[in-house]
Motif scaffolding. Sequence first.
Motif, PDB file in Angstrom:
ATOM      1  N   GLY A 270      59.585  18.526  -4.663  1.00 59.20           N
ATOM      2  CA  GLY A 270      60.087  20.043  -4.145  1.00 59.20           C
ATOM      3  C   GLY A 270      59.305  20.470  -3.087  1.00 59.20           C
ATOM      4  O   GLY A 270      58.102  20.244  -3.005  1.00 59.20           O
ATOM      5  N   THR A 271      59.811  21.650  -2.472  1.00 61.21           N
ATOM      6  CA  THR A 271      59.119  22.515  -1.546  1.00 61.21           C
ATOM      7  C   THR A 271      59.298  23.857  -2.035  1.00 61.21           C
ATOM      8  O   THR A 271      60.512  24.299  -2.175  1.00 61.21           O
ATOM      9  N   ALA A 272      58.435  24.608  -2.530  1.00 67.80           N
ATOM     10  CA  ALA A 272      58.212  25.884  -2.770  1.00 67.80           C
ATOM     11  C   ALA A 272      57.646  26.641  -1.401  1.00 67.80           C
ATOM     12  O   ALA A 272      56.648  26.258  -0.784  1.00 67.80           O
ATOM     13  N   LYS A 273      58.351  27.822  -1.291  1.00 67.71           N
ATOM     14  CA  LYS A 273      57.631  28.794  -0.218  1.00 67.71           C
ATOM     15  C   LYS A 273      57.225  29.872  -0.614  1.00 67.71           C
ATOM     16  O   LYS A 273      57.621  30.402  -1.563  1.00 67.71           O
ATOM     17  N   VAL A 274      55.753  30.118  -0.254  1.00 63.97           N
ATOM     18  CA  VAL A 274      55.056  31.138  -0.848  1.00 63.97           C
ATOM     19  C   VAL A 274      54.653  32.232   0.365  1.00 63.97           C
ATOM     20  O   VAL A 274      54.182  31.799   1.315  1.00 63.97           O
ATOM     21  N   LYS A 275      54.774  33.540   0.058  1.00 64.07           N
ATOM     22  CA  LYS A 275      54.258  34.405   0.951  1.00 64.07           C
ATOM     23  C   LYS A 275      52.985  35.025   0.315  1.00 64.07           C
ATOM     24  O   LYS A 275      52.761  35.221  -0.846  1.00 64.07           O
ATOM     25  N   PHE A 276      52.154  35.547   1.315  1.00 66.24           N
ATOM     26  CA  PHE A 276      50.932  36.132   0.904  1.00 66.24           C
ATOM     27  C   PHE A 276      50.363  36.702   1.930  1.00 66.24           C
ATOM     28  O   PHE A 276      50.543  36.671   3.139  1.00 66.24           O
ATOM     29  N   ALA A 277      49.511  37.569   1.653  1.00 65.54           N
ATOM     30  CA  ALA A 277      49.008  38.573   2.600  1.00 65.54           C
ATOM     31  C   ALA A 277      47.560  38.709   2.132  1.00 65.54           C
ATOM     32  O   ALA A 277      47.087  38.723   1.056  1.00 65.54           O
TER      33      ALA A 277
ATOM     34  N   LEU B  80      56.079  23.414 -10.292  1.00 67.35           N
ATOM     35  CA  LEU B  80      55.793  23.103  -8.987  1.00 67.35           C
ATOM     36  C   LEU B  80      55.442  24.657  -8.478  1.00 67.35           C
ATOM     37  O   LEU B  80      54.472  24.761  -7.528  1.00 67.35           O
ATOM     38  N   ASP B  81      56.418  25.452  -8.647  1.00 67.28           N
ATOM     39  CA  ASP B  81      56.220  26.955  -8.241  1.00 67.28           C
ATOM     40  C   ASP B  81      54.959  27.428  -8.639  1.00 67.28           C
ATOM     41  O   ASP B  81      54.298  28.213  -7.888  1.00 67.28           O
ATOM     42  N   ALA B  82      54.566  27.339  -9.839  1.00 72.54           N
ATOM     43  CA  ALA B  82      53.133  27.834 -10.337  1.00 72.54           C
ATOM     44  C   ALA B  82      52.132  27.175  -9.908  1.00 72.54           C
ATOM     45  O   ALA B  82      51.199  27.896  -9.349  1.00 72.54           O
ATOM     46  N   ALA B  83      51.986  26.059  -9.407  1.00 74.76           N
ATOM     47  CA  ALA B  83      51.046  25.185  -8.668  1.00 74.76           C
ATOM     48  C   ALA B  83      50.895  25.646  -7.275  1.00 74.76           C
ATOM     49  O   ALA B  83      49.937  25.598  -6.835  1.00 74.76           O
ATOM     50  N   ALA B  84      52.078  25.789  -6.550  1.00 73.63           N
ATOM     51  CA  ALA B  84      51.986  26.700  -5.270  1.00 73.63           C
ATOM     52  C   ALA B  84      51.297  28.036  -5.180  1.00 73.63           C
ATOM     53  O   ALA B  84      50.307  28.110  -4.257  1.00 73.63           O
TER      54      ALA B  84
ATOM     55  N   LYS C  97      50.777  37.929  -3.461  1.00 70.63           N
ATOM     56  CA  LYS C  97      51.209  36.700  -3.266  1.00 70.63           C
ATOM     57  C   LYS C  97      52.445  36.589  -4.118  1.00 70.63           C
ATOM     58  O   LYS C  97      52.868  37.332  -5.034  1.00 70.63           O
ATOM     59  N   GLU C  98      53.509  35.889  -3.593  1.00 72.33           N
ATOM     60  CA  GLU C  98      54.885  35.969  -4.233  1.00 72.33           C
ATOM     61  C   GLU C  98      55.463  34.502  -3.631  1.00 72.33           C
ATOM     62  O   GLU C  98      55.412  34.067  -2.907  1.00 72.33           O
ATOM     63  N   LEU C  99      56.299  34.062  -4.834  1.00 73.01           N
ATOM     64  CA  LEU C  99      57.149  32.924  -4.469  1.00 73.01           C
ATOM     65  C   LEU C  99      58.376  33.444  -3.712  1.00 73.01           C
ATOM     66  O   LEU C  99      59.226  34.253  -4.125  1.00 73.01           O
ATOM     67  N   ALA C 100      58.744  32.900  -2.315  1.00 69.45           N
ATOM     68  CA  ALA C 100      59.562  33.187  -1.611  1.00 69.45           C
ATOM     69  C   ALA C 100      60.677  32.411  -1.801  1.00 69.45           C
ATOM     70  O   ALA C 100      61.971  33.071  -1.528  1.00 69.45           O
ATOM     71  N   GLU C 101      60.677  31.197  -2.105  1.00 73.40           N
ATOM     72  CA  GLU C 101      61.798  30.352  -2.280  1.00 73.40           C
ATOM     73  C   GLU C 101      61.207  29.188  -3.440  1.00 73.40           C
ATOM     74  O   GLU C 101      60.031  28.560  -3.231  1.00 73.40           O
ATOM     75  N   SER C 102      61.863  29.060  -4.463  1.00 69.54           N
ATOM     76  CA  SER C 102      61.552  27.929  -5.378  1.00 69.54           C
ATOM     77  C   SER C 102      61.943  26.471  -5.035  1.00 69.54           C
ATOM     78  O   SER C 102      62.591  26.252  -4.186  1.00 69.54           O
TER      79      SER C 102
END
Length: 152
Positions: free
Chosen positions: A55-62, A83-87, A72-77
Amino acid sequence: MAGLFGLLLVSAIPSYAQTDSKTAQMNSVDTWKQQIQTRLASNRAFPPAATGQSGTAKVKFAIDRQGKLISKELAESSGSELLDAAALRMIERSEPFPEPPAEVKDDMLNFTVPVMFFTKKQLPWAGGKWPEEWVEEQKKVDTKIRGICRGC
């Protein structure tokens, strides 16, 4: 490796070879972005417990101007908690990030990146299992052959 090689070529261009300050600024910003991509890619790790998942997770970070991770936060699971935690861990492991060039505006310190996870299927001759559809198809072929050639 090609990305890293390209990065080395860009950084090896002498400053006097650049035509104007705008080109020089674009090159330093592009180089900085490439450094971030390389750092993220080198810190991506597939969680062993997620074998068979993709799968593909989208992560936002600054980051701040010193390259420190601010948020950092998960933008899309990806559809998988593992996998989300690994991202998110990939982002954490990548800190500190390269410091941005002076010409980078504050809004350019916020990123949204896709993190793709795919499992490679191990081939049967490399110790893996045959795919179930192949096994079923081979059974059909074997049955036909036995029906045609009973004494062979």
